[in-house]
Design an enzyme around this catalytic site. Structure first.
Site, PDB file in Angstrom:
ATOM      1  N   HIS A 285       7.679  -4.233   2.184  1.00  0.00           N
ATOM      2  CA  HIS A 285       6.232  -4.255   2.390  1.00  0.00           C
ATOM      3  C   HIS A 285       5.961  -4.675   3.823  1.00  0.00           C
ATOM      4  O   HIS A 285       6.376  -5.746   4.268  1.00  0.00           O
ATOM      5  CB  HIS A 285       5.542  -5.216   1.420  1.00  0.00           C
ATOM      6  CG  HIS A 285       4.051  -5.233   1.575  1.00  0.00           C
ATOM      7  ND1 HIS A 285       3.216  -4.384   0.881  1.00  0.00           N
ATOM      8  CD2 HIS A 285       3.245  -5.998   2.366  1.00  0.00           C
ATOM      9  CE1 HIS A 285       1.959  -4.626   1.229  1.00  0.00           C
ATOM     10  NE2 HIS A 285       1.951  -5.596   2.129  1.00  0.00           N
ATOM     11  N   CYS A 286       5.271  -3.831   4.562  1.00  0.00           N
ATOM     12  CA  CYS A 286       4.950  -4.105   5.967  1.00  0.00           C
ATOM     13  C   CYS A 286       3.564  -4.737   6.047  1.00  0.00           C
ATOM     14  O   CYS A 286       2.561  -4.111   5.676  1.00  0.00           O
ATOM     15  CB  CYS A 286       5.004  -2.813   6.786  1.00  0.00           C
ATOM     16  SG  CYS A 286       4.532  -3.036   8.516  1.00  0.00           S
TER      17      CYS A 286
END
Length: 275
Positions: free
Chosen positions: A122-123
């Site tokens: 997850h960025c």
């Protein structure tokens, strides 16, 4: 969890602010200062070439950033009831409750509330999960962000060198620039705008090196046919030739995606979706 959700909102806003500040400094300060040199009047002057290069890098970085957000991983859990039993479903998908029952390479992201296949991570800077659908755009985003920051670093150093009449021929000059600038700023010998540019130099260096390192690490995982999530969970992946792993992410028309931000360049995932 509340801190992560707050970071998921603040990080994209921080990135956009840094991008806006960089664009303003380049267009209104660095590039105009290059035209002060009488030798930069030709069509192929360094100032025009630098301006064209910066616009190319910025357009690719911003374009791939938008595509990463728009082309989010497909939610495989749309048909599942993630209401009351969200935690149970998430544990089942991750295989933590029933060993061997997890779907291959799936992960339930609690920030996105989405079940994704070929999940990588997850960025927070995009506020989105990175998976098979947007991996190529994410790598291009990291690459061009790194190049744009390093380009701004070089332009900023040239501006500071001309404004303060100092030389960066000595490698220690850049390392000692910040402490000397702070002392000169509080003594009134340095303007606020010049101090701000100096601070941005170190910020560009940090972001550029971080994005370059992350991009290289991500490329190494792609060559191995792995994702960060698989490595973290210790999952065993089927060994394949590195060319097939690259083609799965970048497609056969990889050169097109390298030059301009495009959504589909013929990757294996897109062909599977069409079928």
């Amino acid at each position: 969890m509340l801190v992560l959700r707050l970071l998921n909102v603040v990080a994209p806003a921080y990135f956009l602010c840094i991008s806006l500040v960089t664009f303003v400094l380049q267009i209104l300060l660095f590039i105009p200062s290059m035209f002060r040199d009488p030798s930069t009047t030709s069509l192929l002057s360094p100032a025009l070439l630098h301006g064209a290069l910066f616009l190319f890098l910025s357009a690719n970085a911003l374009g791939n950033y938008i595509l990463v957000i728009q082309n989010s991983p497909e939610d495989l859990g749309k048909g599942l009831n993630l209401g009351k039993g969200a935690e149970v479903v998430a544990d089942w998908l991750d295989g933590s409750r029933s060993p061997g029952s997890a779907l291959p390479s799936t992960h339930f992201c609690r920030l996105c509330a989405r079940v994704t296949q070929r999940h990588d991570h997850h960025c927070f800077f995009t506020g989105n999960c990175i998976g098979s659908r947007n991996m190529r755009n994410f790598i291009m985003f990291c690459l061009y962000t790194s190049l744009a920051c390093l380009d701004s670093l070089v332009a900023g150093m040239a501006y500071i060198s001309a404004t303060l009449s100092m030389s960066f021929a000595d490698p220690l000059a850049f390392l000692t620039l910040l402490p000397h600038s702070i002392s000169q700023f509080f003594s009134g010998a340095l303007l606020s705008s010049e101090m701000f540019v100096i601070l941005m130099l170190y910020l560009w260096l940090g972001i550029g090196l971080a994005c370059a390192g992350f991009c290289c690490h991500q490329m190494l995982l792609i060559l191995r046919g792995q994702t960060r999530y698989q490595v973290r969970k210790g999952m065993v992946v089927r060994a394949r030739p590195w060319r097939e792993n690259l083609q799965e992410v970048f497609g056969k028309k990889w050169l097109l995606g390298l030059l301009i931000p495009v959504l589909d360049v013929g990757s294996d995932y897109c062909r599977q979706k069409e079928k």
